[in-house]
Design an enzyme around this catalytic site. Structure first.
Site, PDB file in Angstrom:
ATOM      1  N   ARG A 238       0.841  -1.266  -0.090  1.00 16.18           N
ATOM      2  CA  ARG A 238       0.016   0.025  -0.004  1.00 16.18           C
ATOM      3  C   ARG A 238       0.898   1.225  -0.030  1.00 16.18           C
ATOM      4  O   ARG A 238       1.982   1.274   0.765  1.00 16.18           O
ATOM      5  CB  ARG A 238      -0.764   0.116   1.409  1.00 16.18           C
ATOM      6  CG  ARG A 238      -2.028  -1.055   1.325  1.00 16.18           C
ATOM      7  CD  ARG A 238      -3.078  -0.652   0.183  1.00 16.18           C
ATOM      8  NE  ARG A 238      -4.209  -1.672   0.133  1.00 16.18           N
ATOM      9  CZ  ARG A 238      -4.312  -2.526  -0.606  1.00 16.18           C
ATOM     10  NH1 ARG A 238      -3.396  -2.929  -1.483  1.00 16.18           N
ATOM     11  NH2 ARG A 238      -5.367  -3.494  -0.585  1.00 16.18           N
ATOM     12  N   GLU A 267      -4.562   6.923  -5.156  1.00 13.26           N
ATOM     13  CA  GLU A 267      -4.884   6.192  -6.332  1.00 13.26           C
ATOM     14  C   GLU A 267      -6.559   6.436  -6.746  1.00 13.26           C
ATOM     15  O   GLU A 267      -7.272   6.460  -6.049  1.00 13.26           O
ATOM     16  CB  GLU A 267      -4.689   4.878  -6.162  1.00 13.26           C
ATOM     17  CG  GLU A 267      -3.458   4.450  -5.690  1.00 13.26           C
ATOM     18  CD  GLU A 267      -2.972   2.945  -5.298  1.00 13.26           C
ATOM     19  OE1 GLU A 267      -3.840   2.045  -5.410  1.00 13.26           O
ATOM     20  OE2 GLU A 267      -2.034   2.559  -4.840  1.00 13.26           O
ATOM     21  N   HIS A 287      -1.621  -0.201  -9.706  1.00 14.81           N
ATOM     22  CA  HIS A 287      -2.062  -1.056  -8.748  1.00 14.81           C
ATOM     23  C   HIS A 287      -2.500  -2.576  -9.700  1.00 14.81           C
ATOM     24  O   HIS A 287      -3.862  -2.720  -9.552  1.00 14.81           O
ATOM     25  CB  HIS A 287      -2.907  -0.406  -8.250  1.00 14.81           C
ATOM     26  CG  HIS A 287      -3.443  -1.111  -6.680  1.00 14.81           C
ATOM     27  ND1 HIS A 287      -3.740  -0.811  -5.437  1.00 14.81           N
ATOM     28  CD2 HIS A 287      -3.466  -2.293  -6.404  1.00 14.81           C
ATOM     29  CE1 HIS A 287      -3.905  -1.360  -4.601  1.00 14.81           C
ATOM     30  NE2 HIS A 287      -3.686  -2.633  -5.204  1.00 14.81           N
TER      31      HIS A 287
HETATM   32  C1  DGY Z   1      -5.406  -6.422  -2.833  1.00 17.64           C
HETATM   33  O1  DGY Z   1      -6.119  -7.479  -2.931  1.00 17.64           O
HETATM   34  O2  DGY Z   1      -4.991  -5.887  -1.516  1.00 17.64           O
HETATM   35  C2  DGY Z   1      -4.838  -5.836  -3.956  1.00 17.64           C
HETATM   36  O3  DGY Z   1      -4.168  -4.696  -3.702  1.00 17.64           O
HETATM   37  C3  DGY Z   1      -5.800  -5.282  -4.860  1.00 17.64           C
HETATM   38  O4  DGY Z   1      -6.417  -4.311  -3.934  1.00 17.64           O
END
Ligand code: DGY
Length: 322
Positions: A238, A267, A287
């Site tokens: 993240r 994002e 992402h």
């Molecule tokens: C997750 O599954 O956490 C990925 O980052 C997609 O959001």
């Protein structure tokens, strides 16, 4: 709800991958948000006003104030392993369960982490742009020289399922592995190491910790300063785990070699002039860690399986604990 109507499931995107939603249609009525852009909180409150289940994605924040507007909600099934965008405590206080999708995207995300490691060490994006722009006029031993990936040392920050999947790939590259995590335990692949030591000693640092109040900003200016000038930072977890302003300065001043990022603080980020998008030593993708045909379908399938379990009164498969 009339006597013959089915429970309502609000779904926050059209055209979700796989056949999961078709299975859900047998057991529930669906209110599907028809735009590919995420609904804003008012739109989401309207879409899910009468819903018992909300099937949403990581890009759909679920706050306490939104939950106050959804009195019938009993389950939030997020198609994502990370659930930092859902106020899980507020949901629990209102008797709403939350499920996520662990296990089905680990290998795909580890593949992407490795792709970013290779791209950021071996300057792949710079190379591709160089060829596309017609600049490849001579062969030169100094052209786009990067740093090794094989036989280097890799430091994993966080040591859950995705980090372990990266560790298995790294073993094939002859890399030496360290990890930092709350649980101080070594395994056959990697040695637990204090964070500062890991940052000082690793050629590549890859972030795999969930976002929480404890991990927000955990890689800040001080931590970046500990890294080697030849090191690469990769983040597929993240964005806010890393202090983005500090990372931009560090890359601009070339105090580390490079970065590879799948995630950012804000994002989506469509700004072509954002420093992370213009620095030649930073490889950024939008992402897409779990963006393979099979992983994305499996995420929706698991979210749907949780919804179906709830509707049938069976135990949820992957409930998030508060
Ligand atoms: C997750 O599954 O956490 C990925 O980052 C997609 O959001």
């Amino acid at each position: 709800m009339t006597p013959d109507s089915k429970p309502l499931v609000a779904v926050t995107r059209p055209n979700l991958p796989g056949a999961g939603l078709e299975r859900l249609r047998g057991a529930a009525d669906l209110a599907v948000w028809e735009s590919p852009l995420a609904p804003d909180p008012d739109d989401l409150a309207e879409l899910a006003r009468d819903a018992e289940i909300l099937l949403c994605l990581h890009g759909d924040p679920v706050s306490a104030s939104l939950l106050d507007r959804l009195p019938r909600l009993r389950l939030i099934a997020i198609a994502s392993v990370g659930y930092d965008t859902v106020d899980v405590g507020a949901a629990a206080a209102r008797g709403i369960a939350v499920t996520n999708t662990p296990g089905v995207l680990d290998e795909a995300t580890a593949d992407l982490a490795f792709a970013l490691i290779l791209a950021a060490r071996r300057r792949l994006v710079e190379g591709a742009l160089y060829v596309r722009s017609g600049s490849w006029t001579k062969n030169d031993l100094g052209l786009l020289v990067g740093y090794d990936v094989h036989s280097t040392s890799l430091g994993l920050v966080g040591y859950g399922a995705i980090a372990r999947a990266v560790a298995r790939r790294a073993a094939g590259f002859g890399m030496r592995l360290r990890h930092y995590a709350r649980t101080r335990a070594d395994d056959a692949l990697s040695v637990w190491t204090p964070l500062d030591h890991l940052l000082r000693e690793s050629d590549i640092v890859s972030i795999h910790t969930p976002l929480s109040p404890e991990t927000r900003g955990m890689i800040g200016r001080r931590e970046l300063d500990l890294m080697k000038p030849t090191a690469t930072l990769v983040n597929t977890a993240r964005g806010p785990v890393v202090d983005e302003a500090a990372l931009i300065d560090t890359l601009r001043e070339r105090r580390i070699f490079s970065a590879g990022l799948d995630v950012q603080v804000l994002e989506p980020n469509p700004n072509p002039d954002h420093p992370l998008h213009t620095l030649d030593n930073c490889v950024v993708v939008p992402h897409i860690g779990s963006a393979t045909v099979s992983a994305r379908a499996a995420m929706i399938d698991l979210a749907v399986d949780n919804a179906l379990a709830h509707l049938a009164g069976r135990p949820l498969l992957t409930e998030v604990s508060v």
